[in-house]
Design an enzyme around this catalytic site. Structure first.
Site, mmCIF file in Angstrom:
data_model
loop_
_atom_site.group_PDB
_atom_site.id
_atom_site.type_symbol
_atom_site.label_atom_id
_atom_site.label_comp_id
_atom_site.label_asym_id
_atom_site.label_seq_id
_atom_site.Cartn_x
_atom_site.Cartn_y
_atom_site.Cartn_z
ATOM 1 N N LYS A 13 -24.828 -15.562 38.938
ATOM 2 C CA LYS A 13 -24.228 -14.978 37.732
ATOM 3 C C LYS A 13 -24.249 -15.965 36.568
ATOM 4 O O LYS A 13 -24.610 -15.606 35.458
ATOM 5 C CB LYS A 13 -22.758 -14.568 37.986
ATOM 6 C CG LYS A 13 -22.573 -13.520 39.061
ATOM 7 C CD LYS A 13 -21.126 -13.038 39.141
ATOM 8 C CE LYS A 13 -20.132 -14.114 39.550
ATOM 9 N NZ LYS A 13 -20.283 -14.611 40.918
ATOM 10 N N ARG A 88 -12.143 -9.506 38.866
ATOM 11 C CA ARG A 88 -12.424 -9.803 40.271
ATOM 12 C C ARG A 88 -11.446 -9.100 41.202
ATOM 13 O O ARG A 88 -11.513 -9.318 42.410
ATOM 14 C CB ARG A 88 -12.258 -11.301 40.485
ATOM 15 C CG ARG A 88 -13.571 -12.072 40.734
ATOM 16 C CD ARG A 88 -13.175 -13.511 40.854
ATOM 17 N NE ARG A 88 -14.119 -14.405 41.413
ATOM 18 C CZ ARG A 88 -14.828 -15.285 40.726
ATOM 19 N NH1 ARG A 88 -14.798 -15.303 39.425
ATOM 20 N NH2 ARG A 88 -15.574 -16.157 41.361
ATOM 21 N N ARG A 127 -25.812 -26.542 45.418
ATOM 22 C CA ARG A 127 -25.711 -26.331 43.970
ATOM 23 C C ARG A 127 -25.154 -27.578 43.266
ATOM 24 O O ARG A 127 -24.212 -28.199 43.723
ATOM 25 C CB ARG A 127 -24.791 -25.137 43.718
ATOM 26 C CG ARG A 127 -24.500 -24.882 42.275
ATOM 27 C CD ARG A 127 -24.047 -23.467 42.067
ATOM 28 N NE ARG A 127 -22.693 -23.211 42.508
ATOM 29 C CZ ARG A 127 -22.077 -22.047 42.293
ATOM 30 N NH1 ARG A 127 -22.717 -21.061 41.702
ATOM 31 N NH2 ARG A 127 -20.839 -21.877 42.704
ATOM 32 N N ARG A 155 -19.435 -29.095 42.456
ATOM 33 C CA ARG A 155 -18.099 -28.495 42.305
ATOM 34 C C ARG A 155 -17.250 -28.708 43.544
ATOM 35 O O ARG A 155 -17.735 -28.587 44.664
ATOM 36 C CB ARG A 155 -18.253 -26.988 42.045
ATOM 37 C CG ARG A 155 -18.447 -26.647 40.606
ATOM 38 C CD ARG A 155 -18.816 -25.192 40.406
ATOM 39 N NE ARG A 155 -17.898 -24.257 41.035
ATOM 40 C CZ ARG A 155 -17.934 -22.937 40.824
ATOM 41 N NH1 ARG A 155 -18.842 -22.437 40.002
ATOM 42 N NH2 ARG A 155 -17.095 -22.142 41.421
ATOM 43 N N ARG A 166 -14.164 -18.003 49.705
ATOM 44 C CA ARG A 166 -14.524 -17.293 48.471
ATOM 45 C C ARG A 166 -15.279 -15.996 48.783
ATOM 46 O O ARG A 166 -15.091 -14.978 48.129
ATOM 47 C CB ARG A 166 -15.359 -18.207 47.561
ATOM 48 C CG ARG A 166 -14.478 -19.286 46.909
ATOM 49 C CD ARG A 166 -15.275 -20.465 46.431
ATOM 50 N NE ARG A 166 -16.126 -20.164 45.306
ATOM 51 C CZ ARG A 166 -17.182 -20.903 44.956
ATOM 52 N NH1 ARG A 166 -17.495 -22.003 45.652
ATOM 53 N NH2 ARG A 166 -17.893 -20.581 43.914
HETATM 54 P P1 AMP Z 1 -16.447 -19.048 39.574
HETATM 55 O O1 AMP Z 1 -16.906 -20.195 38.763
HETATM 56 O O2 AMP Z 1 -16.572 -17.717 38.878
HETATM 57 O O3 AMP Z 1 -17.054 -19.020 40.950
HETATM 58 O O4 AMP Z 1 -14.857 -19.249 39.788
HETATM 59 C C1 AMP Z 1 -14.368 -20.400 40.448
HETATM 60 C C2 AMP Z 1 -12.949 -20.156 40.927
HETATM 61 O O5 AMP Z 1 -12.093 -19.875 39.806
HETATM 62 C C3 AMP Z 1 -12.758 -18.946 41.855
HETATM 63 O O6 AMP Z 1 -13.060 -19.239 43.210
HETATM 64 C C4 AMP Z 1 -11.275 -18.653 41.643
HETATM 65 O O7 AMP Z 1 -10.451 -19.588 42.337
HETATM 66 C C5 AMP Z 1 -11.113 -18.904 40.150
HETATM 67 N N1 AMP Z 1 -11.401 -17.670 39.375
HETATM 68 C C6 AMP Z 1 -12.411 -17.478 38.490
HETATM 69 N N2 AMP Z 1 -12.374 -16.242 37.980
HETATM 70 C C7 AMP Z 1 -11.307 -15.627 38.541
HETATM 71 C C8 AMP Z 1 -10.742 -14.324 38.443
HETATM 72 N N3 AMP Z 1 -11.279 -13.377 37.648
HETATM 73 N N4 AMP Z 1 -9.629 -14.052 39.190
HETATM 74 C C9 AMP Z 1 -9.072 -14.981 39.984
HETATM 75 N N5 AMP Z 1 -9.573 -16.219 40.153
HETATM 76 C C10 AMP Z 1 -10.680 -16.546 39.440
#
Ligand code: AMP
Length: 208
Positions: A13, A88, A127, A155, A166
């Site tokens: 994404k 989400r 990654r 990360r 996740r």
């Molecule tokens: P991402 O970079 O989108 O994979 O997000 C990394 C982490 O941020 C996720 O595993 C969640 O812990 C938190 N996070 C990001 N977006 C959301 C969301 N819309 N709702 C809840 N937690 C989020």
């Protein structure tokens, strides 16, 4: 153009959203990036979010929805946006629908990037990202140039245990929003397996 990107962690994404926002000149709103910035800045919200992120869990809805509401108050979202990683959960999708209704605007498209779970773990563990440019690489599938290799970061939530949590959160909490957007006729499914260029081509085909 008002669009949403949905897909499991590691589906691509972030990489694809960065390409699309250039194409459509709309802001790229990534809740994950916003949370990481808050963690880095050491704000109280960042400290709270960090606990969930490290464990591979979702940050509570009230915190996340508040963050997006604030971002939507910025003028650059008037002309459109690319939401990456939000909504989400069903309550997040409902809050977004409510906010758009208040503004009198509609979503144009919801892109669902599909990648099987078996591939996700492999993709995520390798990654790395470049803190200077935001570019995302993979040690095997998309190796970084040697001259920047030393500055790349891994990360904290890209570990095998966190990835499994996740993925579980994705199937349990995020997948239920798919039928909601499908019933509105907004959902476009895109095969996320392939090189970044192949996936970009598939997205452009879906957007035609
Ligand atoms: P991402 O970079 O989108 O994979 O997000 C990394 C982490 O941020 C996720 O595993 C969640 O812990 C938190 N996070 C990001 N977006 C959301 C969301 N819309 N709702 C809840 N937690 C989020």
């Amino acid at each position: 153009m008002r669009m949403i990107f949905i897909g499991p962690p590691g589906a691509g994404k972030g990489t694809q959203a960065a390409r699309l926002v250039n194409q459509f000149t709309i802001p790229h709103i990534s809740t994950g990036d916003m949370f990481r910035a808050a963690v880095k800045a050491g704000t109280p919200m960042g400290q709270e979010a960090d606990r969930y992120m490290k464990a591979g869990q979702l940050v509570p809805d009230e915190v996340t929805i508040g963050l997006v509401r604030e971002r939507f108050a910025e003028p650059d979202t008037q002309a459109g946006f690319m939401l990456d990683g939000f909504p989400r959960t069903v309550p997040q999708a409902e809050a977004l629908a409510e906010a758009l209704k208040t503004d009198g605007v509609n979503l144009d498209v919801v892109l669902l990037l599909e990648v099987p779970d078996e591939l996700i773990v492999e993709r995520i563990i390798g990654r790395r990202s470049d803190p200077e440019t935001g570019a995302i690489y993979h040690l095997t599938f998309n190796p970084p140039p040697a001259e920047i290799a030393d500055r790349l970061v891994h990360r904290k939530d890209d570990t095998e245990d966190a990835v499994r949590s996740r993925l579980e959160a994705y199937h349990k909490m995020t997948a239920p929003i798919i039928p909601f957007y499908e019933s509105l006729g907004l959902l476009k499914r895109v095969n996320g397996v392939g090189t970044p260029d192949e996936v970009t081509a598939a997205i452009n085909e879906a957007l035609k």
